[in-house]
Design a protein around this motif. Structure first.
Motif, PDB file in Angstrom:
ATOM      1  N   UNK A  45       0.829  -1.205   0.000  1.00 24.66           N
ATOM      2  CA  UNK A  45       0.000   0.000   0.000  1.00 24.66           C
ATOM      3  C   UNK A  45       0.862   1.254   0.000  1.00 24.66           C
ATOM      4  N   UNK A  46       1.984   1.179   0.702  1.00 22.60           N
ATOM      5  CA  UNK A  46       2.915   2.312   0.700  1.00 22.60           C
ATOM      6  C   UNK A  46       3.453   2.541  -0.709  1.00 22.60           C
ATOM      7  N   UNK A  96      -2.005  14.921   0.063  1.00 24.85           N
ATOM      8  CA  UNK A  96      -2.626  13.911   0.934  1.00 24.85           C
ATOM      9  C   UNK A  96      -2.000  12.540   0.686  1.00 24.85           C
ATOM     10  N   UNK A  97      -1.740  12.200  -0.574  1.00 23.28           N
ATOM     11  CA  UNK A  97      -1.102  10.920  -0.887  1.00 23.28           C
ATOM     12  C   UNK A  97       0.301  10.860  -0.296  1.00 23.28           C
ATOM     13  N   UNK A  98       1.022  11.975  -0.345  1.00 20.63           N
ATOM     14  CA  UNK A  98       2.369  12.017   0.242  1.00 20.63           C
ATOM     15  C   UNK A  98       2.299  11.839   1.757  1.00 20.63           C
ATOM     16  N   UNK A  99       1.303  12.472   2.377  1.00 23.70           N
ATOM     17  CA  UNK A  99       1.114  12.320   3.827  1.00 23.70           C
ATOM     18  C   UNK A  99       0.722  10.887   4.165  1.00 23.70           C
ATOM     19  N   UNK A 100      -0.164  10.305   3.374  1.00 23.77           N
ATOM     20  CA  UNK A 100      -0.563   8.912   3.581  1.00 23.77           C
ATOM     21  C   UNK A 100       0.640   7.985   3.467  1.00 23.77           C
ATOM     22  N   UNK A 101       1.511   8.252   2.503  1.00 24.03           N
ATOM     23  CA  UNK A 101       2.728   7.451   2.344  1.00 24.03           C
ATOM     24  C   UNK A 101       3.594   7.533   3.599  1.00 24.03           C
ATOM     25  N   UNK A 107       3.809   3.016   9.884  1.00 24.27           N
ATOM     26  CA  UNK A 107       3.134   1.764  10.253  1.00 24.27           C
ATOM     27  C   UNK A 107       3.987   0.566   9.852  1.00 24.27           C
ATOM     28  N   UNK A 108       4.593   0.647   8.680  1.00 21.34           N
ATOM     29  CA  UNK A 108       5.462  -0.434   8.194  1.00 21.34           C
ATOM     30  C   UNK A 108       6.626  -0.644   9.154  1.00 21.34           C
ATOM     31  N   UNK A 109       7.227   0.451   9.594  1.00 20.78           N
ATOM     32  CA  UNK A 109       8.332   0.363  10.554  1.00 20.78           C
ATOM     33  C   UNK A 109       7.864  -0.228  11.879  1.00 20.78           C
ATOM     34  N   UNK A 110       6.671   0.158  12.326  1.00 23.78           N
ATOM     35  CA  UNK A 110       6.151  -0.360  13.593  1.00 23.78           C
ATOM     36  C   UNK A 110       5.862  -1.851  13.507  1.00 23.78           C
ATOM     37  N   UNK A 111       5.448  -2.327  12.340  1.00 20.36           N
ATOM     38  CA  UNK A 111       5.151  -3.751  12.153  1.00 20.36           C
ATOM     39  C   UNK A 111       6.413  -4.597  11.993  1.00 20.36           C
ATOM     40  N   UNK A 112       7.498  -3.961  11.604  1.00 20.69           N
ATOM     41  CA  UNK A 112       8.733  -4.666  11.272  1.00 20.69           C
ATOM     42  C   UNK A 112       9.235  -5.639  12.339  1.00 20.69           C
TER      43      UNK A 112
END
Length: 138
Positions: A45-46, A96-101, A107-112
């Protein structure tokens, strides 16, 4: 002669893919099992959101150039005003897309570092952590 899908058809395919993702990630479907499943989905998604700003910019460039030709008509109101509104909102969508990224990256880092706790009798388990066995599912 090879025909390529139109930009509108590609956008529709992307929308349908997200709809399918929404169904696949429903809790009752059981297609998400491990933290790495969420990690991989968030990574993809990122990637998707990282690519959207370019699409918005290119649509803006197209409409801006087309608007300058004087060949844009509107069913109601002033065509120039509609083009201006489209350019403004596409610029907002880009931000907004840049902020979402950025949020998906966090979130990706937190899940890592996350793994999956399995019962002690599971043969795939790693050494005990606080009485539970931990399995890094990646």
């Amino acid at each position: 002669m090879t025909t390529h899908p139109t930009p509108a058809a590609l956008a529709d395919q992307a929308a349908e893919a997200v709809r399918s993702l929404n169904h696949a990630t429903q809790l009752l479907k059981g297609e998400l099992t491990y933290p790495s499943d969420a990690y991989e989905v968030v990574a993809s998604l990122k990637s998707l959101t990282q690519r959207l700003p370019q699409s918005f910019d290119q649509l803006s460039t197209f409409m801006e150039r087309l608007g300058k030709t004087g060949r844009v008509a509107a069913d109601y109101g002033d065509a120039e005003e509609h083009v201006g509104e489209a350019l403004s909102t596409l610029a907002s969508a880009q931000l907004i897309a840049e902020t979402l990224t950025e949020h998906l990256d966090r979130a990706h880092s937190a899940l890592s570092p996350l793994g999956y706790l399995v019962p002690d009798d599971d043969s795939l388990a790693c050494p005990s952590v606080d009485g539970e066995r931990w399995h890094n599912d990646r």
